[in-house]
Design a protein around this motif. Structure first.
Motif, PDB file in Angstrom:
ATOM      1  N   SER A 626      11.881  14.931  -6.923  1.00 38.01           N
ATOM      2  CA  SER A 626      13.057  14.913  -6.057  1.00 38.01           C
ATOM      3  C   SER A 626      12.667  14.707  -4.594  1.00 38.01           C
ATOM      4  N   TYR A 627      13.427  13.872  -3.918  1.00 40.79           N
ATOM      5  CA  TYR A 627      13.204  13.664  -2.487  1.00 40.79           C
ATOM      6  C   TYR A 627      13.961  14.733  -1.718  1.00 40.79           C
ATOM      7  N   THR A 628      13.235  15.504  -0.923  1.00 44.18           N
ATOM      8  CA  THR A 628      13.845  16.603  -0.158  1.00 44.18           C
ATOM      9  C   THR A 628      13.631  16.427   1.338  1.00 44.18           C
ATOM     10  N   GLY A 629      13.388  15.191   1.786  1.00 44.34           N
ATOM     11  CA  GLY A 629      13.177  14.932   3.204  1.00 44.34           C
ATOM     12  C   GLY A 629      11.729  14.893   3.615  1.00 44.34           C
ATOM     13  N   GLN A 630      10.825  15.002   2.661  1.00 40.76           N
ATOM     14  CA  GLN A 630       9.401  15.017   2.993  1.00 40.76           C
ATOM     15  C   GLN A 630       8.902  13.628   3.403  1.00 40.76           C
ATOM     16  N   GLU A 631       7.797  13.600   4.149  1.00 39.14           N
ATOM     17  CA  GLU A 631       7.179  12.328   4.524  1.00 39.14           C
ATOM     18  C   GLU A 631       6.390  11.795   3.337  1.00 39.14           C
ATOM     19  N   LEU A 632       6.391  10.470   3.191  1.00 35.90           N
ATOM     20  CA  LEU A 632       5.676   9.855   2.075  1.00 35.90           C
ATOM     21  C   LEU A 632       4.241   9.521   2.479  1.00 35.90           C
ATOM     22  N   TYR A 633       3.355   9.576   1.512  1.00 36.70           N
ATOM     23  CA  TYR A 633       1.941   9.316   1.755  1.00 36.70           C
ATOM     24  C   TYR A 633       1.688   7.803   1.751  1.00 36.70           C
ATOM     25  N   LYS A 634       1.126   7.287   2.851  1.00 40.74           N
ATOM     26  CA  LYS A 634       0.829   5.861   3.014  1.00 40.74           C
ATOM     27  C   LYS A 634       2.076   5.001   2.823  1.00 40.74           C
ATOM     28  N   CYS A 635       3.197   5.456   3.358  1.00 42.70           N
ATOM     29  CA  CYS A 635       4.454   4.679   3.282  1.00 42.70           C
ATOM     30  C   CYS A 635       5.252   4.958   4.552  1.00 42.70           C
ATOM     31  N   ASP A 636       5.272   3.979   5.442  1.00 42.29           N
ATOM     32  CA  ASP A 636       5.889   4.161   6.760  1.00 42.29           C
ATOM     33  C   ASP A 636       7.258   3.502   6.783  1.00 42.29           C
ATOM     34  N   GLY A 676     -10.155  12.415  -5.692  1.00 46.90           N
ATOM     35  CA  GLY A 676      -9.423  13.474  -5.008  1.00 46.90           C
ATOM     36  C   GLY A 676      -8.338  12.985  -4.082  1.00 46.90           C
ATOM     37  N   ASP A 677      -8.320  11.681  -3.765  1.00 47.02           N
ATOM     38  CA  ASP A 677      -7.272  11.154  -2.903  1.00 47.02           C
ATOM     39  C   ASP A 677      -5.928  11.149  -3.620  1.00 47.02           C
ATOM     40  N   ARG A 678      -4.872  11.206  -2.845  1.00 43.32           N
ATOM     41  CA  ARG A 678      -3.527  11.131  -3.415  1.00 43.32           C
ATOM     42  C   ARG A 678      -3.159   9.679  -3.704  1.00 43.32           C
ATOM     43  N   PHE A 679      -2.215   9.493  -4.606  1.00 38.38           N
ATOM     44  CA  PHE A 679      -1.668   8.160  -4.826  1.00 38.38           C
ATOM     45  C   PHE A 679      -0.808   7.776  -3.639  1.00 38.38           C
ATOM     46  N   PRO A 680      -0.817   6.511  -3.229  1.00 36.64           N
ATOM     47  CA  PRO A 680       0.199   6.052  -2.275  1.00 36.64           C
ATOM     48  C   PRO A 680       1.587   6.294  -2.877  1.00 36.64           C
ATOM     49  N   GLU A 681       2.569   6.504  -2.014  1.00 33.08           N
ATOM     50  CA  GLU A 681       3.902   6.866  -2.511  1.00 33.08           C
ATOM     51  C   GLU A 681       4.940   5.839  -2.097  1.00 33.08           C
ATOM     52  N   CYS A 682       6.053   5.861  -2.805  1.00 35.31           N
ATOM     53  CA  CYS A 682       7.183   4.988  -2.499  1.00 35.31           C
ATOM     54  C   CYS A 682       8.478   5.697  -2.883  1.00 35.31           C
ATOM     55  N   PHE A 683       9.595   5.140  -2.464  1.00 32.38           N
ATOM     56  CA  PHE A 683      10.903   5.677  -2.833  1.00 32.38           C
ATOM     57  C   PHE A 683      11.350   5.070  -4.166  1.00 32.38           C
ATOM     58  N   LYS A 684      12.001   5.895  -4.964  1.00 37.63           N
ATOM     59  CA  LYS A 684      12.602   5.417  -6.202  1.00 37.63           C
ATOM     60  C   LYS A 684      14.093   5.739  -6.163  1.00 37.63           C
ATOM     61  N   GLY A 722      22.967   1.552 -18.501  1.00 32.00           N
ATOM     62  CA  GLY A 722      23.848   1.157 -17.412  1.00 32.00           C
ATOM     63  C   GLY A 722      23.315   1.542 -16.051  1.00 32.00           C
ATOM     64  N   GLU A 723      21.991   1.434 -15.865  1.00 31.04           N
ATOM     65  CA  GLU A 723      21.417   1.825 -14.584  1.00 31.04           C
ATOM     66  C   GLU A 723      20.362   0.817 -14.153  1.00 31.04           C
ATOM     67  N   ILE A 724      20.103   0.790 -12.843  1.00 28.61           N
ATOM     68  CA  ILE A 724      19.045  -0.031 -12.265  1.00 28.61           C
ATOM     69  C   ILE A 724      18.167   0.872 -11.413  1.00 28.61           C
ATOM     70  N   THR A 725      16.865   0.780 -11.618  1.00 28.03           N
ATOM     71  CA  THR A 725      15.905   1.562 -10.840  1.00 28.03           C
ATOM     72  C   THR A 725      15.178   0.625  -9.876  1.00 28.03           C
ATOM     73  N   VAL A 726      15.107   1.018  -8.623  1.00 25.61           N
ATOM     74  CA  VAL A 726      14.467   0.187  -7.597  1.00 25.61           C
ATOM     75  C   VAL A 726      13.429   1.030  -6.868  1.00 25.61           C
ATOM     76  N   HIS A 727      12.188   0.508  -6.782  1.00 26.24           N
ATOM     77  CA  HIS A 727      11.118   1.149  -6.021  1.00 26.24           C
ATOM     78  C   HIS A 727      10.924   0.389  -4.714  1.00 26.24           C
ATOM     79  N   VAL A 728      10.818   1.143  -3.618  1.00 24.66           N
ATOM     80  CA  VAL A 728      10.695   0.526  -2.293  1.00 24.66           C
ATOM     81  C   VAL A 728       9.603   1.251  -1.501  1.00 24.66           C
ATOM     82  N   ASP A 729       8.708   0.472  -0.861  1.00 25.50           N
ATOM     83  CA  ASP A 729       7.782   1.051   0.113  1.00 25.50           C
ATOM     84  C   ASP A 729       7.930   0.270   1.417  1.00 25.50           C
TER      85      ASP A 729
END
Length: 866
Positions: A626-636, A676-684, A722-729
């Motif tokens: 869930s997106y709760t307003g946090q900053e994304l990792y490697k996604c400006d 140990g590094d985190r995965f880069p993140e994006c919005f879904k 009946g849905e469409i999923t879109v990923h955006v960075d």
């Protein structure tokens, strides 16, 4: 009142109660759970256990007695012990009357001493007196002893047969499986395990010292899933005290041996007992295992052991048709308020009529999904007749704390209540048949004019030779069967496991000659295809790329060979055609974009697309949080900017009527990252249909109404989510999953009345513990405690089947509950799960789009998302 009179009166009242219960179950069959249908029988059992009636002037029995007392009598009948000994409450008759009524006196019941001498005019007169009541008592006693002896003899023979049969020591894996099942069902009592060949079906016997009997043949197969189903079924009988109930029914059968209705009633009770057990096992296992559980039942359905088992429970007791038993796992309806009041009222009336103080237990699940959608139909009718527009509101936040001692779950609700609209309606989904123009618009919005290449693999000569050998072996087996006219034992078992019909698979001893020949022809064609490809096959598996043209998918004269040349696959089954593409497109990144297309034409039309494009060797996304307003990792990029980018792309594909239903954060697989590094993140972003400012919710990310199409109920069609999923960075759109066809939503009702929010929360508090079995990482038996936290409560639309409109879908308002859970495991957990636990052996799990519970906002019933 003597015992014979008591039994006769009890039997007469029982007959009336039996007819009433049977009629009640017949009328409300579709609205009662399997467990409730079994519990209703407690009305008649109470009467048999407590034959004494509470006399009241309002009782039916007293009314009938008064009618008989007021009827004119030919002569008053009185029994006396001698001339001067008069029965209390009656006047002394004259001697002539006593002489005239000698025969009648011998038949008097109650009040007098039937063995006393009759008054005679002559001391030498000694008429022969036949004590019919004593004869009836002796006859009943003889039958009681005979039935009891028969039951004990059957039990003794079963124990002797098991003892005489050579037993094996239970293997370690079986003991471990049984202990796991015991833990899941919260059974701590020691249970003896006997592995032998005396019975062909598994069984459990013994109330105080339970013995679980496992057929030797089941151990040899070592089918872990089948063993789990068998053990769960038998242990569920033990947990529910069904063995004690069976002994009770046997004793009552001996007491009322003369009443055929009692025997019929007990057969129906055992049938409903099995149905209730099946239902609870499916609940414990989870609905994903329902198909396998049904196959296990079918496997043992033809092995009749009920002639030997009287004090035990077996997987097949021979008391119910297999079709009824399977359907009992699906027919789990919930009546509306009027039906509930009616059933309860009728049950109370029958209990009152039986003059007992018994009460009917409350079912474990008072709220279940009603696939009949009666409340939906009523809301549509009310909307057409009323001019009033109902508006709806709820508190902005809600707090609640609760605890389940059985499952050791703490529930904390500190949630925002999301009600996106104040006026709600009901809509019918109108899907359109996918066209080339629709598909082209979707694809152009994603790849533009960049060429797409389809990929397929040319199999090597070695692989083809192995396939030919395997196919020829299978073909030879069918040819042997055709010549011999029968099946081997292993093949017969495999055939039985595949049967899904109502008829027992054991009634099918062999395939027909037509079916055998059909299989031979199929294998012959497959062999010829592989042989034809053999001369041109490469020495090693080779990936071939051909440019793909979307128009080819929609050509009516397309063939499998022509499809292969264009890089996609073509399959046809009857009048249903499917075509699929696994391809790539070079959009200017270091690695090409992955593209998958799927087109279905026939009974079920759809065009789906999956697209992934970012710089990595293997492109995929982690499950969203869930997106709760946090900053994304490697996604400006801000959430607002990403959402606008996603909306523009969805509109460009031709789905402007969809809107964002959930926003999440996903990790992007990056093989170049350091340890140990985190995965880069994006919005879904998940887009669903928007109606009146509210979206349709897909709390599990799918829209399937049923797991198995062949076992679907009449009003449960299979359809796209009946849905469409879109990923955006910050580079733009990098992932799209189109899981819908273009459609329209036609309003059927507007301004409908919804259930008060406080009532919804009362239902949620009651049901959330029942519906939420553990489904997280690791084994459930290693979980010590669960803490569920609800952060959002959302009102939206859910698509479901529409009663009396077969194959059609409606959107109805529902409540969903989203949040997270913290799972505490036993200390010392190792492996990948152990590494994921914190210092307190806890694991945090974001439930994402998975709703803890879905409640129909119209009537408060639970909506099952399969």
């Amino acid at each position: 009142m003597d015992i014979i009179t008591l039994l006769i009166e009890s039997s007469l009242i029982f007959a009336t109660l039996f007819a009433g219960v049977w009629l009640l179950k017949t009328i409300f069959k579709k609205h009662l759970t399997a467990k409730l249908q079994y519990l209703i029988w407690s009305i008649v059992i109470i009467k048999l256990l407590i034959p004494v009636s509470i006399t009241t002037e309002w009782s039916p029995y007293t009314v009938m007695q008064n009618m008989q007392d007021n009827a004119p009598l030919a002569e008053e009948q009185i029994a006396v012990s001698n001339e001067n000994d008069i029965v209390p409450g009656f006047q002394k008759p004259n001697e002539n009357a006593a002489i005239e009524n000698q025969t009648d006196k011998a038949k008097i019941t109650g009040g007098g001493n039937t063995k006393a001498p009759l008054i005679n005019t002559s001391p030498s007169a000694k008429p022969i007196q036949i004590d019919w009541k004593a004869m009836i008592l002796y006859l009943w006693l003889t039958g009681f002893i005979a039935c009891t002896a028969w039951f004990l003899h059957k039990t003794w023979r079963l124990k002797k047969k098991i003892k005489r049969c050579e037993t094996q020591k239970a293997p370690v894996w079986l003991c471990a499986q049984i202990e796991t099942c015991k833990h899941e069902l919260d059974i701590s009592h020691k249970i003896q395990i006997v592995v032998q060949g005396a019975l062909t079906v598994p069984a459990i016997m013994g109330i105080f010292k339970p013995v679980l009997i496992i057929p030797e043949r089941l151990i040899r197969e070592r089918n872990l899933q089948k063993v789990q189903h068998v053990v769960m079924h038998e242990l569920m009988h033990y947990k529910r005290k069904d063995l004690l109930a069976i002994w009770g029914l046997n004793i009552l059968s001996a007491v009322y041996w003369f009443n055929p209705l009692v025997w019929l009633c007990f057969m129906l009770i055992r049938r409903d007992m099995e149905a209730a057990c099946d239902s609870m096992v499916v609940d414990a296992l989870g609905k994903k295992q329902r198909k396998g559980y049904i196959q296990t039942i079918l496997h043992f359905s033809g092995k009749q052991e009920n002639t030997r088992i009287q004090a035990a429970m077996s997987l097949n007791d021979g008391c119910m048709k297999i079709q009824h038993r399977i359907m009992s796992m699906f027919m789990r309806k919930k009546a509306d308020t009027r039906v509930k009041v009616t059933v309860l009222g009728l049950a109370l009336m029958m209990i009152f009529a039986a003059f007992t103080a018994g009460c009917q237990p409350t079912p474990e699940k008072p709220f279940v999904q009603s696939k009949d959608n009666d409340s939906v139909q009523q809301a549509i009718q009310d909307s057409a007749q009323e001019t009033k527009i109902h508006t709806y509101s709820a508190p902005e936040t809600w707090q609640l704390q609760a605890h389940d001692e059985v499952k050791n779950i703490d529930l904390f609700v500190d949630a925002d209540v999301n009600v996106p609209a104040d006026t709600w309606g009901i809509y019918e989904l109108k899907p359109f048949e996918p066209t080339l123009e629709d598909a082209r618009e979707i694809l152009d919005a994603v790849t533009g004019d960049v060429a797409i290449y389809g990929e397929y693999t040319l199999r090597s000569k070695e692989y083809l030779m192995e396939q030919i050998t395997s196919l020829e072996s299978r073909k030879a087996e069918f040819e042997r069967q055709l010549n011999e006219g029968g099946l081997s034992e292993d093949e017969k078992l495999a055939q039985e496991a595949q049967e899904q019909g109502g008829e027992s698979p054991h009634s099918i001893s062999k395939l027909t000659e037509e079916d055998l020949q059909k299989n031979i022809d199929i294998f012959a064609n497959m062999i010829n295809e592989e042989k034809a490809a053999l001369p041109t096959a490469p020495d090693e598996d080779t990936v071939v790329q051909n440019e793909f043209f979307l128009e080819d998918m929609f050509k009516k004269d397309m063939t499998a060979e022509r499809a292969r040349q264009s890089g996609f696959t073509y399959q046809q089954e009857g009048n249903y055609v499917t075509m699929s593409l696994r391809g790539t497109a070079d959009l200017g990144r270091d690695t090409p974009a992955d593209i998958s297309l799927w087109l279905g034409i026939g009974d079920y039309n759809r065009f789906n697309m999956r697209f992934t494009d970012y710089d990595d060797y293997e492109q995929s996304f982690t499950s969203g949080e869930s997106y709760t307003g946090q900053e994304l990792y490697k996604c400006d990029i801000s959430m607002e900017e990403a959402a606008e980018t996603a909306r523009e792309k969805v509109s460009e594909m031709g789905f402007g009527y969809l809107d964002i239903e959930t926003t999440q954060v996903c990790g992007m697989l990056d093989r170049q990252r350091k340890e140990g590094d985190r995965f880069p993140e994006c919005f879904k972003f998940v887009f669903t249909r928007s109606m009146d400012g509210a979206t349709a919710t897909f709390a599990h990310g799918d829209g399937a109404m049923t797991l198995e199409k062949e076992l679907a109920l009449e009003y449960a069609p299979y359809w796209d989510a009946g849905e469409i999923t879109v990923h955006v960075d910050d580079s733009g759109v990098i992932g799209i999953n189109v899981n819908t066809v273009r459609s329209d939503a036609v309003r059927q009702a507007y301004g409908i009345e919804l259930k008060d929010f406080e009532e919804i929360m009362d239902i949620f508090e009651t049901q959330v513990f029942i519906e939420n079995a553990y489904g997280g990482p690791g084994d459930a038996d290693k979980v010590v405690k669960r803490e569920i936290r609800v952060k959002e409560i959302r009102l939206g639309y859910m698509p479901t089947a529409w009663k009396d409109h077969s194959g059609k879908i409606i959107f109805t308002p529902v409540w969903d509950f989203f949040g997270e859970e913290i799972i505490t495991f036993e200390d010392g957990i190792k492996g990948d799960l152990g590494e994921a636990l914190d210092n307190n052996s806890q694991y945090y799990r974001d439930l994402g789009v998975e709703s803890l519970l879905t409640i129909n906002a119209l009537d408060g019933t639970i909506m099952l998302r399969l």
